[in-house]
Design an enzyme around this catalytic site. Sequence first.
Site, PDB file in Angstrom:
ATOM      1  N   GLU A 128      13.690  -4.132  21.109  1.00 40.61           N
ATOM      2  CA  GLU A 128      12.622  -4.114  22.106  1.00 40.61           C
ATOM      3  C   GLU A 128      11.339  -4.619  21.468  1.00 40.61           C
ATOM      4  OE1 GLU A 128      12.706  -0.001  23.892  1.00 40.61           O
ATOM      5  OE2 GLU A 128      14.547   0.062  22.735  1.00 40.61           O
TER       6      GLU A 128
ATOM      7  N   ARG B  31       6.626   5.512  23.874  1.00 44.41           N
ATOM      8  CA  ARG B  31       6.040   6.822  24.165  1.00 44.41           C
ATOM      9  C   ARG B  31       4.509   6.844  24.127  1.00 44.41           C
ATOM     10  NH1 ARG B  31      10.881   7.325  22.005  1.00 44.41           N
ATOM     11  NH2 ARG B  31      12.243   8.915  22.896  1.00 44.41           N
TER      12      ARG B  31
ATOM     13  N   HIS C   1      14.581  -3.875  27.793  1.00 38.65           N
ATOM     14  CA  HIS C   1      15.401  -2.831  27.168  1.00 38.65           C
ATOM     15  C   HIS C   1      16.881  -3.206  27.141  1.00 38.65           C
ATOM     16  CE1 HIS C   1      16.503   1.255  26.036  1.00 38.65           C
ATOM     17  NE2 HIS C   1      15.231   1.580  25.983  1.00 38.65           N
TER      18      HIS C   1
ATOM     19  N   ASP D 124      16.135   4.721  15.826  1.00 35.85           N
ATOM     20  CA  ASP D 124      15.263   4.716  17.000  1.00 35.85           C
ATOM     21  C   ASP D 124      13.827   4.666  16.499  1.00 35.85           C
ATOM     22  OD1 ASP D 124      14.206   4.889  19.496  1.00 35.85           O
ATOM     23  OD2 ASP D 124      14.968   6.883  19.980  1.00 35.85           O
TER      24      ASP D 124
ATOM     25  N   HIS E  13       8.401   5.067  28.531  1.00 36.94           N
ATOM     26  CA  HIS E  13       8.717   3.884  29.345  1.00 36.94           C
ATOM     27  C   HIS E  13       8.044   3.885  30.725  1.00 36.94           C
ATOM     28  CE1 HIS E  13      11.205   2.773  26.107  1.00 36.94           C
ATOM     29  NE2 HIS E  13      12.357   3.309  26.478  1.00 36.94           N
TER      30      HIS E  13
END
Length: 407
Positions: free
Chosen positions: A372, A132, A231, A307, A157
Amino acid sequence: MTSTSDSHHSLRGLGAAAALAGTLIVGPASAAAANDASTDRSAGDNAAPHLAVSESDFDKTPNGQQIARYHLTNRNGMAVDIITFGARIQSITVPDENGKQADVALGFDNVKDYIDNQSVYFGAIIGRYGNRIAGGTFKLDGKTYNLPKNNGPNTLHGGTQGFDQKVWAASPIDTGNAVGVELTHFSPDGTMGFPGNLAVTVRYTLDNNNDLRIRYSAVSDKDTVINLTNHVYFNLAGAGSGDVLDQVAMINADQFTPIDKTLIPTGKLKPVKGTPLDFITPTPIGKNIHADNQQLKYAEPKQGGYDFNWVLNTKGNIDDLAARVTDPKSGRTVEMYTDQPGVQFYTSNFLDGSLKGAHGNTLGHWGGFTLEAQHYPDSPNQPDFPSTTLKAGEKYTQTTVYRFLPE
Ligand code: BGC
């Protein structure tokens, strides 16, 4: 280690695969070996697997552009498919302890699904900026840049049309001890609001140690920001086989970057110790996923989920283990090594069983996890984070390896 003759052997086999499967086969020895069917797996179930790369048609985009698939194999029976739509990992097939194969990467088997379900980013190369950017804006060299906001108030992204939606140019690689594919993409100045004409190269290679290596490089003609990642979602029990909550994760990180409710880092680093984010000791992913913890609630307000960006203890040293996840039932394991400072560990919190993946798989909540490798989220707006500025004419590079066990 693989010898040159191993590789030569594999190319001989490729010639046979070309003849049998009608695919376009690459490599110097392919034409000469077209009648040597015995060394290629496609020639029969008894043939030995080996290091090889072949190309075939995957599907077409809605406007008729052909998407290619590169199929990489090694002598352990591991296979990786890379497609040119989004430079994606479409599938990773690995044997378990008993030789039982499973596709451990979440993916689709056609381009339309990748377009219609853009927001899952299955297997894609993410750019220009993975993760982000707060408020969809940043300042560089005194100038403000505005990006499309595609995630609440933020840019995620790379914006609405990131690298994941581009058709990449590709050519096969054979280095003698690894096979792979090199993908390139040119992103014109101003794409999604980012400055600079940017030329990007991504090289995927597979070797006989079960290392899937991703090498990224990029050059811009203006100062810009960049944060590339892949990803891919893993489910080591097999994509579509259920959730990953019993799979055991180790993340080599004492700290993470805490977030606000829009998942933007506060700018501080916080110890994982005493929180559900502590994966220093291998821990089942589901063990603390429902803990009463504000950060977890920001990441997944309803059912629990990870996350977050972990601050790797490896400090850019690619020889040190950054993360490892094991499926205790099958014994399949993935390890990650990277020169990046962070990793986003994400437990596919949005999947709800409504998506059908490749092989007709149902992809449910927590149906996969990502690792990631990346710079920290929102670094362009966070002066204390490692810089993501790429100066005009300088080279951005990244190397990340996913190693699969058992070999
Ligand atoms: C992000 C998630 C996001 C997902 C989209 C991850 O990298 O951290 O917040 O929902 O990508 O697929």
